[in-house]
Write an enzyme that holds these catalytic residues in place. Structure first.
Site, mmCIF file in Angstrom:
data_model
loop_
_atom_site.group_PDB
_atom_site.id
_atom_site.type_symbol
_atom_site.label_atom_id
_atom_site.label_comp_id
_atom_site.label_asym_id
_atom_site.label_seq_id
_atom_site.Cartn_x
_atom_site.Cartn_y
_atom_site.Cartn_z
ATOM 1 N N ASP A 150 0.855 -1.183 0.000
ATOM 2 C CA ASP A 150 0.000 0.000 0.000
ATOM 3 C C ASP A 150 0.893 1.236 0.000
ATOM 4 O O ASP A 150 1.804 1.362 0.830
ATOM 5 C CB ASP A 150 -0.916 0.020 1.220
ATOM 6 C CG ASP A 150 -1.992 1.083 1.076
ATOM 7 O OD1 ASP A 150 -3.021 0.774 0.440
ATOM 8 O OD2 ASP A 150 -1.799 2.201 1.577
ATOM 9 N N GLU A 195 -4.535 2.408 -4.323
ATOM 10 C CA GLU A 195 -3.067 2.356 -4.283
ATOM 11 C C GLU A 195 -2.573 1.036 -3.706
ATOM 12 O O GLU A 195 -1.451 0.948 -3.226
ATOM 13 C CB GLU A 195 -2.529 3.530 -3.448
ATOM 14 C CG GLU A 195 -2.927 3.512 -1.984
ATOM 15 C CD GLU A 195 -4.222 4.236 -1.689
ATOM 16 O OE1 GLU A 195 -4.369 4.707 -0.547
ATOM 17 O OE2 GLU A 195 -5.079 4.330 -2.592
#
Length: 378
Positions: free
Chosen positions: A232, A275
């Site tokens: 992430d 993301e």
């Protein structure tokens, strides 16, 4: 086996070239070919019992053998409905030979019109490759020449009739071939889009799920462990807010390119949303998984867009040893949930680092409860 990274969905599409030998739709196609061949042989066999339809003697025997060959080919294809290109090419060539035998056997040659070759020409155009199609088109010219020589007198008449008949058949076959290639390209493009993240070119969630059984089978075969790594990007929302979504998209593309160059060929690299990215691969022990995760973390840290934007990543690792009988997709998501929890711990510990999940499993509900807090921390 190749991993799934940027551009690999194109490879996937190429692997699904039209073939009569794989997949349930190919089995159906083979059964349809078998049924049509059987019907043709059955109708042809009926002529053996109609007086005056066939010449007597050797030609009648040749005709009977040709019809029997059709029935045998149909039965073989029905029993083993996996006709590849070579088998299909043989079936088409058999149709060409049977047509010639029919012309030479019937009492009225005009009854054996070259239109009998229309179906095998279409089969060749739809299922065979370029050079095999070319061979069958040449065979069509030869078959028409032999048949029409027996029907017409004079070289000019024969040449005109062969040009008309073979030209019409081969033109129709070529048209079907062009249509097939067009449909095939559209299907490949659709399949690529269904397996590809449009922004980064990486595999998407669908392809990740489809690759899970392959990874689980390979792990059981080799006695390896499956490692799931959840990455992430740190403070990605702040980057978007400060510099705009175009800058965020550029960062994602740059990071994806760096990660694709870092993962091993057998690893699956996918973007599952926002993301967050997932790497799925085989490792021998936790140390190997940690080394790979550190390489991925370094790849993200050193990647930079043309505008100078960069990010770091927090990475969570979880390992599992596949067992027989488990559902690979479900097992994968349980493993990803554990890695997701470890990634949250990496965020809490300061970001830009790797954290490993404990051996025990965490429920999917627990991992889901972590995501909102992780997003706030991200």
């Amino acid at each position: 086996m190749s991993g799934w990274r940027r551009g690999d969905t194109d490879t996937l599409a190429r692997r699904h070239e039209t073939s009569v030998s794989r997949g349930p739709e190919r089995r159906i196609a083979a059964l349809v070919l078998a049924a049509l061949t059987f019907v043709a042989g059955l109708i042809g066999t009926a002529h053996l019992f109609v007086d005056g339809t066939l010449h007597q003697g050797a030609t009648r025997i040749s005709y009977a053998v040709a019809m029997a060959a059709c029935l045998v080919a149909a039965a073989a294809l029905a029993v083993r409905p996996r006709a590849g290109r070579w088998q299909t090419s043989g079936l088409v060539m058999l149709a060409e030979v049977v047509y010639v035998i029919v012309v030479l056997s019937v009492s009225v040659p005009a009854q054996a019109t070259p239109l009998m070759l229309l179906f095998p020409s279409f089969v060749a155009a739809w299922f065979l490759g370029t050079w095999m199609l070319g061979a069958t088109m040449l065979a069509t010219v030869v078959a028409c020449t032999i048949a029409l020589t027996h029907t017409y007198d004079g070289a000019l008449s024969i040449a005109v009739q062969v040009t008309i008949s073979a030209g019409a058949l081969n033109s129709a076959a070529f048209g079907v071939y062009v249509l097939r290639r067009r449909v095939q390209r559209l299907l490949e493009a659709t399949q690529a889009l269904s397996h590809q993240d449009p922004l980064t070119g990486l595999a998407n969630r669908r392809l990740l799920v489809e690759q899970a059984p392959r990874v689980w089978r390979q792990a059981r075969r080799e006695g390896s462990r499956v490692a799931a790594m959840v990455l992430d990007l740190d403070r990605f929302k702040q980057l978007n807010d400060a510099h705009g979504h175009a800058a965020g998209d550029a960062v994602l593309r740059t990071v994806a390119s760096s990660l694709a160059a870092t993962v091993r060929p057998s690893d699956v690299l996918a973007r599952t949303g926002g993301e967050e990215l997932i790497v799925l691969g085989l490792v021998s022990d936790p140390a190997e998984a940690h080394r790979l995760a550190e390489r991925l973390r370094a790849a993200v840290r050193t990647s930079r867009t043309d505008d100078g934007h960069s990010v770091t990543a927090s990475i969570g690792i979880a390992l599992a040893r596949p067992v027989d009988g488990e559902d690979a997709a479900d097992a994968m998501w349980r493993l990803v949930d554990r890695a997701d929890g470890a990634m949250y711990e990496a965020k809490q510990a300061g970001r830009d680092r790797v954290a490993a999940a404990l051996p025990r499993q965490r429920s999917g509900a627990f991992a889901d409860s972590l995501r909102p807090a992780r997003r706030a921390a991200g």
